[in-house]
Design a protein around this motif. Structure first.
Motif, PDB file in Angstrom:
ATOM      1  N   ALA B  64     -36.135  33.010 -54.797  1.00 35.27           N
ATOM      2  CA  ALA B  64     -35.757  31.921 -55.702  1.00 35.27           C
ATOM      3  C   ALA B  64     -35.420  30.637 -54.943  1.00 35.27           C
ATOM      4  CB  ALA B  64     -34.568  32.351 -56.552  1.00 35.27           C
ATOM      5  N   GLU B  65     -34.842  30.788 -53.774  1.00 35.20           N
ATOM      6  CA  GLU B  65     -34.416  29.597 -53.015  1.00 35.20           C
ATOM      7  C   GLU B  65     -35.635  28.971 -52.324  1.00 35.20           C
ATOM      8  OE1 GLU B  65     -32.927  27.135 -50.038  1.00 35.20           O
ATOM      9  OE2 GLU B  65     -33.496  29.147 -49.380  1.00 35.20           O
ATOM     10  N   ASP B  66     -35.715  27.629 -52.340  1.00 37.17           N
ATOM     11  CA  ASP B  66     -36.925  26.942 -51.878  1.00 37.17           C
ATOM     12  C   ASP B  66     -37.284  27.240 -50.427  1.00 37.17           C
ATOM     13  OD1 ASP B  66     -37.055  25.922 -54.377  1.00 37.17           O
ATOM     14  OD2 ASP B  66     -36.519  23.857 -53.838  1.00 37.17           O
ATOM     15  N   ALA B  67     -36.323  27.110 -49.537  1.00 40.52           N
ATOM     16  CA  ALA B  67     -36.606  27.315 -48.111  1.00 40.52           C
ATOM     17  C   ALA B  67     -37.066  28.749 -47.860  1.00 40.52           C
ATOM     18  CB  ALA B  67     -35.377  26.986 -47.277  1.00 40.52           C
ATOM     19  N   ALA B  68     -36.410  29.693 -48.549  1.00 40.30           N
ATOM     20  CA  ALA B  68     -36.789  31.092 -48.383  1.00 40.30           C
ATOM     21  C   ALA B  68     -38.192  31.337 -48.955  1.00 40.30           C
ATOM     22  CB  ALA B  68     -35.763  31.979 -49.077  1.00 40.30           C
ATOM     23  N   ALA B  69     -38.483  30.693 -50.101  1.00 36.61           N
ATOM     24  CA  ALA B  69     -39.809  30.845 -50.701  1.00 36.61           C
ATOM     25  C   ALA B  69     -40.877  30.288 -49.765  1.00 36.61           C
ATOM     26  CB  ALA B  69     -39.850  30.125 -52.054  1.00 36.61           C
ATOM     27  N   ALA B  70     -40.582  29.140 -49.155  1.00 35.26           N
ATOM     28  CA  ALA B  70     -41.551  28.529 -48.233  1.00 35.26           C
ATOM     29  C   ALA B  70     -41.778  29.438 -47.024  1.00 35.26           C
ATOM     30  CB  ALA B  70     -41.038  27.163 -47.783  1.00 35.26           C
ATOM     31  N   ALA B  71     -40.690  29.970 -46.489  1.00 38.27           N
ATOM     32  CA  ALA B  71     -40.823  30.866 -45.332  1.00 38.27           C
ATOM     33  C   ALA B  71     -41.651  32.096 -45.707  1.00 38.27           C
ATOM     34  CB  ALA B  71     -39.434  31.277 -44.849  1.00 38.27           C
ATOM     35  N   TYR B  72     -41.450  32.593 -46.921  1.00 42.72           N
ATOM     36  CA  TYR B  72     -42.189  33.765 -47.401  1.00 42.72           C
ATOM     37  C   TYR B  72     -43.682  33.433 -47.503  1.00 42.72           C
ATOM     38  CZ  TYR B  72     -43.916  37.163 -50.808  1.00 42.72           C
ATOM     39  OH  TYR B  72     -44.660  38.114 -51.456  1.00 42.72           O
ATOM     40  N   VAL B  73     -43.993  32.261 -48.065  1.00 42.66           N
ATOM     41  CA  VAL B  73     -45.398  31.865 -48.232  1.00 42.66           C
ATOM     42  C   VAL B  73     -46.067  31.732 -46.865  1.00 42.66           C
ATOM     43  CG1 VAL B  73     -46.926  29.976 -48.980  1.00 42.66           C
ATOM     44  CG2 VAL B  73     -45.069  30.739 -50.462  1.00 42.66           C
ATOM     45  N   LEU B  74     -45.382  31.083 -45.943  1.00 43.63           N
ATOM     46  CA  LEU B  74     -45.964  30.903 -44.604  1.00 43.63           C
ATOM     47  C   LEU B  74     -46.235  32.260 -43.948  1.00 43.63           C
ATOM     48  CD1 LEU B  74     -43.859  27.905 -43.207  1.00 43.63           C
ATOM     49  CD2 LEU B  74     -46.173  27.854 -44.145  1.00 43.63           C
ATOM     50  N   LYS B  75     -45.292  33.168 -44.117  1.00 49.45           N
ATOM     51  CA  LYS B  75     -45.471  34.501 -43.518  1.00 49.45           C
ATOM     52  C   LYS B  75     -46.644  35.221 -44.179  1.00 49.45           C
ATOM     53  CE  LYS B  75     -42.986  38.729 -42.450  1.00 49.45           C
ATOM     54  NZ  LYS B  75     -41.923  39.619 -42.864  1.00 49.45           N
ATOM     55  N   GLU B  76     -46.725  35.147 -45.506  1.00 48.17           N
ATOM     56  CA  GLU B  76     -47.814  35.815 -46.236  1.00 48.17           C
ATOM     57  C   GLU B  76     -49.180  35.272 -45.824  1.00 48.17           C
ATOM     58  OE1 GLU B  76     -47.905  38.094 -49.326  1.00 48.17           O
ATOM     59  OE2 GLU B  76     -46.342  38.794 -47.955  1.00 48.17           O
ATOM     60  N   LEU B  77     -49.206  33.975 -45.520  1.00 50.59           N
ATOM     61  CA  LEU B  77     -50.487  33.343 -45.157  1.00 50.59           C
ATOM     62  C   LEU B  77     -50.709  33.350 -43.643  1.00 50.59           C
ATOM     63  CD1 LEU B  77     -50.462  30.271 -47.597  1.00 50.59           C
ATOM     64  CD2 LEU B  77     -51.569  32.487 -47.905  1.00 50.59           C
ATOM     65  N   SER B  78     -49.858  34.053 -42.933  1.00 51.14           N
ATOM     66  CA  SER B  78     -49.954  34.166 -41.464  1.00 51.14           C
ATOM     67  C   SER B  78     -49.901  32.801 -40.786  1.00 51.14           C
ATOM     68  CB  SER B  78     -51.255  34.882 -41.065  1.00 51.14           C
ATOM     69  OG  SER B  78     -51.309  36.138 -41.669  1.00 51.14           O
ATOM     70  N   LEU B  79     -49.078  31.928 -41.333  1.00 53.51           N
ATOM     71  CA  LEU B  79     -48.884  30.613 -40.707  1.00 53.51           C
ATOM     72  C   LEU B  79     -47.585  30.640 -39.912  1.00 53.51           C
ATOM     73  CD1 LEU B  79     -49.899  28.397 -43.751  1.00 53.51           C
ATOM     74  CD2 LEU B  79     -51.184  28.681 -41.636  1.00 53.51           C
ATOM     75  N   GLU B  80     -47.518  29.785 -38.929  1.00 54.98           N
ATOM     76  CA  GLU B  80     -46.350  29.748 -38.052  1.00 54.98           C
ATOM     77  C   GLU B  80     -45.085  29.448 -38.865  1.00 54.98           C
ATOM     78  OE1 GLU B  80     -45.043  27.152 -34.244  1.00 54.98           O
ATOM     79  OE2 GLU B  80     -47.202  27.447 -34.511  1.00 54.98           O
ATOM     80  N   ALA B  81     -44.026  30.180 -38.577  1.00 55.62           N
ATOM     81  CA  ALA B  81     -42.806  30.061 -39.380  1.00 55.62           C
ATOM     82  C   ALA B  81     -42.240  28.640 -39.380  1.00 55.62           C
ATOM     83  CB  ALA B  81     -41.758  31.035 -38.865  1.00 55.62           C
ATOM     84  N   GLY B  82     -42.331  27.944 -38.261  1.00 55.36           N
ATOM     85  CA  GLY B  82     -41.734  26.611 -38.189  1.00 55.36           C
ATOM     86  C   GLY B  82     -42.699  25.489 -38.516  1.00 55.36           C
ATOM     87  N   SER B  83     -43.841  25.817 -39.128  1.00 56.53           N
ATOM     88  CA  SER B  83     -44.860  24.771 -39.329  1.00 56.53           C
ATOM     89  C   SER B  83     -44.596  23.886 -40.544  1.00 56.53           C
ATOM     90  CB  SER B  83     -46.252  25.403 -39.433  1.00 56.53           C
ATOM     91  OG  SER B  83     -46.278  26.331 -40.496  1.00 56.53           O
ATOM     92  N   ALA B  84     -43.638  24.262 -41.383  1.00 55.49           N
ATOM     93  CA  ALA B  84     -43.351  23.435 -42.566  1.00 55.49           C
ATOM     94  C   ALA B  84     -42.549  22.202 -42.155  1.00 55.49           C
ATOM     95  CB  ALA B  84     -42.582  24.244 -43.595  1.00 55.49           C
ATOM     96  N   ARG B  85     -43.091  21.026 -42.454  1.00 50.53           N
ATOM     97  CA  ARG B  85     -42.356  19.790 -42.137  1.00 50.53           C
ATOM     98  C   ARG B  85     -41.387  19.441 -43.251  1.00 50.53           C
ATOM     99  NH1 ARG B  85     -46.535  15.306 -40.550  1.00 50.53           N
ATOM    100  NH2 ARG B  85     -44.614  14.231 -40.047  1.00 50.53           N
ATOM    101  N   ASP B  86     -41.742  19.872 -44.454  1.00 50.58           N
ATOM    102  CA  ASP B  86     -40.856  19.597 -45.581  1.00 50.58           C
ATOM    103  C   ASP B  86     -41.205  20.543 -46.726  1.00 50.58           C
ATOM    104  OD1 ASP B  86     -38.708  18.037 -46.653  1.00 50.58           O
ATOM    105  OD2 ASP B  86     -40.151  17.183 -48.059  1.00 50.58           O
ATOM    106  N   VAL B  87     -40.224  20.820 -47.545  1.00 52.31           N
ATOM    107  CA  VAL B  87     -40.436  21.646 -48.731  1.00 52.31           C
ATOM    108  C   VAL B  87     -39.892  20.866 -49.913  1.00 52.31           C
ATOM    109  CG1 VAL B  87     -39.911  23.834 -49.865  1.00 52.31           C
ATOM    110  CG2 VAL B  87     -40.153  23.749 -47.368  1.00 52.31           C
ATOM    111  N   TYR B  88     -40.712  20.716 -50.950  1.00 56.29           N
ATOM    112  CA  TYR B  88     -40.283  19.887 -52.081  1.00 56.29           C
ATOM    113  C   TYR B  88     -40.544  20.623 -53.388  1.00 56.29           C
ATOM    114  CZ  TYR B  88     -39.374  15.692 -54.797  1.00 56.29           C
ATOM    115  OH  TYR B  88     -38.833  14.791 -55.664  1.00 56.29           O
TER     116      TYR B  88
END
Lengths: 239, 192
Positions: B64-88
């Motif tokens: 439910a929390e945005d940052a956690a959701a973004a981290a989950y999406v990145l992991k699911e898509l096999s993208l680097e965990a720290g690659s998100a510059r911003d979550v909106y």
């Protein structure tokens, strides 16, 4: 010493010339057929040219070719990040203000279906935009009677000037969605201006400000040889 | 008896000037010619970026929390965990994750992800940037010098090799064709 102008070399040269002419003619015919097919097969343009707009003008302005999807057309990109979005409403207004992206989304939203006409001669029909009307922003800011023009300001100093009455038309907006989706990066995410009645360079991507002015201030392309007004139906492409 | 004075032979100097200017102009000619070709056809392609879009999907439910959701999406898509510059959070059902060269538009209710991004065309983007003089300042002087150099190259090119008929032979014909092309185009198209 060999005589280079022997009959056999003349013959060879003639054959070579004939061969060249044949190849050139073949190439020309193929190119012409390809070009002809390209224009004759342009069903989208033909169909749209048969239509008339509600205001009586033809659906397709002169010299335009209809394509299926909006093209990006370059520009130096601004930040696509909604968190960094700021829109300043300033100039000849009673109450200047600034919006962030959440503030833009919180204002009344309008859906506009409009054709896009690019100065490079393509048109894209029925683009579905969602955003905030400039007239709503103008009303919120309280535009002074002295205002005559609107200057759209965008990333990296890009500007475009539009006459006030045209900027306040009911289909002119700050758009953040296109065809039901968040605006994509090449199209100016997170928000751009949309002025459907003018060539599309008057609709800056990566919008940062809307400034109302009493005097006209030709923008980025207008001082580089493009028309100051840019009416597609009058083919106002260049100065 | 005084030595006979030799007449000054100017053509070799002209050829040397033309050759050396030509060497100097090679780099900028490639920059301007390639970006000219690229930008001339801007209605058909983006000369600066390779734009792409692809549809992806991640398993639901998302945190439910945005940052956690973004981290989950990145992991699911096999993208680097720290690659998100911003979550909106755009609205209740849409999350935007900004990456360096792409944006992930995530439908948090269905798990649908639209990735849209831009990969810079490295050399062409730089060439276009120079050609359109987006950098300004010092580049204006370089571009002006190059333009003046082209004028010198064009002019010296006419005179550097004597034709059998002087200036009136094949060279004159080719120069006339080159001049006629813009004149005819402007005349026939109606001009600006």
């Amino acid at each position: 010493m060999t005589d280079i102008r022997s009959p056999s070399s003349d013959l060879l040269r003639a054959i070579s010339r004939r061969d060249f002419i044949q190849r050139a003619a073949t190439g020309t015919v193929i190119t012409a057929l390809g070009g002809g097919y390209y224009f004759l097969n342009d069903r989208l343009t033909r169909e749209a040219q048969a239509q008339t707009r509600a205001d009586g003008r033809p659906r397709v302005p002169p010299g335009q070719r209809v394509i299926e999807a909006l093209r990006p057309m370059g520009g130096t990109p601004g930040s696509p990040n909604p968190s960094e979005f700021r829109l300043r409403i300033s100039g000849e207004v009673e109450r200047p203000f600034e919006l962030d992206f959440a503030g833009l989304l919180a204002l009344p939203q309008t859906d506009v279906v409009a054709d896009v006409h690019c100065v490079t001669a393509w048109s894209c029909l029925d683009a579905r935009w969602r955003g905030v009307l400039i007239r709503d922003l103008a009303e919120k800011a309280g535009v002074k009677k002295s205002a005559r023009h609107v200057i759209f300001e965008a990333a990296h100093g890009y500007t475009a000037n539009v006459r006030l009455e045209e900027a306040l038309a009911p289909d002119v907006l700050v758009a953040h969605r296109l065809d039901g989706r968040a605006l994509a990066r090449p199209h100016g995410a997170p928000a751009r201006a949309v002025v459907p009645s003018l060539y599309f360079w008057k609709s800056p991507k990566w919008l940062t400000g809307i400034r109302f002015t009493s005097r006209d201030q030709p923008g980025y392309w207008e001082v580089r040889g493009y028309n100051n007004h840019a009416d597609p139906w009058l083919e106002e492409r260049y100065a | 008896m005084p030595e006979p004075t030799r007449a000054w032979r100017w053509r070799p100097w002209l050829r040397a000037l033309h050759r050396d200017l030509g060497y100097l102009a090679v780099g900028l000619t490639f920059v301007y010619a390639l970006s000219g070709l690229a930008v001339n056809h801007i209605a058909d392609w983006d000369p600066n970026f390779d734009n792409y879009e692809r549809e992806l999907r991640v398993a639901t439910p998302l945190p439910a929390e945005d940052a956690a959701a973004a981290a989950y999406v990145l992991k699911e898509l096999s993208l680097e965990a720290g690659s998100a510059r911003d979550v909106y959070r755009v609205d209740a059902a849409e999350l935007q994750i900004q990456l360096e060269e792409a944006t992930l538009h995530v439908r948090t209710d269905t798990g649908e992800v639209r990735e849209e991004g831009q990969r810079p065309r490295l050399l062409l983007r730089i060439a276009n940037w120079l050609h359109l003089n987006r950098g300004k300042k010092a580049w204006t002087y370089a571009a002006d010098a190059y333009a003046a150099g082209l004028l010198v190259l064009a002019t010296t090119g006419i005179f550097m090799l004597p034709g059998r008929k002087g200036l009136l032979g094949r060279g004159a014909l080719l120069v006339a064709i080159g001049v006629a092309l813009p004149v005819l185009y402007v005349t026939l198209s109606g001009g600006p």
